[in-house]
Write an enzyme that holds these catalytic residues in place. Structure first.
Site, PDB file in Angstrom:
ATOM      1  N   ASP A 117       0.852  -1.189   0.000  1.00  0.00           N
ATOM      2  CA  ASP A 117       0.000   0.000   0.000  1.00  0.00           C
ATOM      3  C   ASP A 117       0.886   1.236   0.000  1.00  0.00           C
ATOM      4  O   ASP A 117       1.968   1.236   0.580  1.00  0.00           O
ATOM      5  CB  ASP A 117      -0.917   0.010   1.219  1.00  0.00           C
ATOM      6  N   ASP A 135      -6.539  -0.660  -5.005  1.00  0.00           N
ATOM      7  CA  ASP A 135      -7.673  -0.395  -4.111  1.00  0.00           C
ATOM      8  C   ASP A 135      -8.534   0.750  -4.638  1.00  0.00           C
ATOM      9  O   ASP A 135      -9.763   0.707  -4.550  1.00  0.00           O
ATOM     10  CB  ASP A 135      -7.175  -0.048  -2.706  1.00  0.00           C
TER      11      ASP A 135
END
Length: 161
Positions: A117, A135
């Protein structure tokens, strides 16, 4: 094979996948970013690198790797079946974007054992979440599905009287 936006949806899904893979390649393999280090991009968003062993928002991180893999595989297969059966261009596009993002996160799990991330959304010291481009693609796909649920993008039919 232009039925119901198949090629457009495949292109969108591929774009979601390629953008996320390219960003992570540069970030991890070319620039060798340090895990846990973030730099302010905007007052509410920082860019850096952390690894998430769970799914969205760290959910299910308590599962063993094989259990998490099973959950991810079932969810991914369900999205693909839904995409293949959908008669709607909007739904196909939305699902393909979700599939492209999910596929890139699956590649992360295979390469790194968890998902990389990169973007931290926060307001001062209050942290909302940390996410990646995959995402963001999945979120965009879900928003498109919500538009379909609201009837946007569907042909309007005159009431028969």
């Amino acid at each position: 094979m232009t039925r119901n936006g198949i090629w457009l949806s495949l292109g969108l899904g591929l774009l979601a996948f390629v953008l996320d893979r390219a960003f992570k390649y540069v970030q991890i393999d070319v620039l060798h970013w340090t895990t846990g280090s973030f730099t302010e991009l905007l007052p509410i968003i920082d860019v850096g690198l952390v690894y998430n062993s769970g799914v969205s928002y760290g959910l299910l991180s308590w599962l063993p790797p094989w259990g998490l893999g099973l959950v991810v595989a079932v969810a991914f297969a369900a999205l693909v079946v839904w995409w293949a059966r959908s008669p709607s261009r909007l739904v196909r596009a939305a699902l393909a974007i979700c599939i492209g993002g999910a596929a890139s996160n699956i590649v992360d799990r295979l390469l790194y054992g968890s998902v990389a991330d990169s973007f931290w959304l926060h307001l001062g010291d209050y942290s909302f979440f940390i996410f990646n481009l995959a995402d963001a693609a999945i979120t965009a796909g879900v928003l498109l599905l919500a538009l379909d649920l609201l009837g946007i993008g569907r042909p309007r039919h005159a009431n028969a009287t």
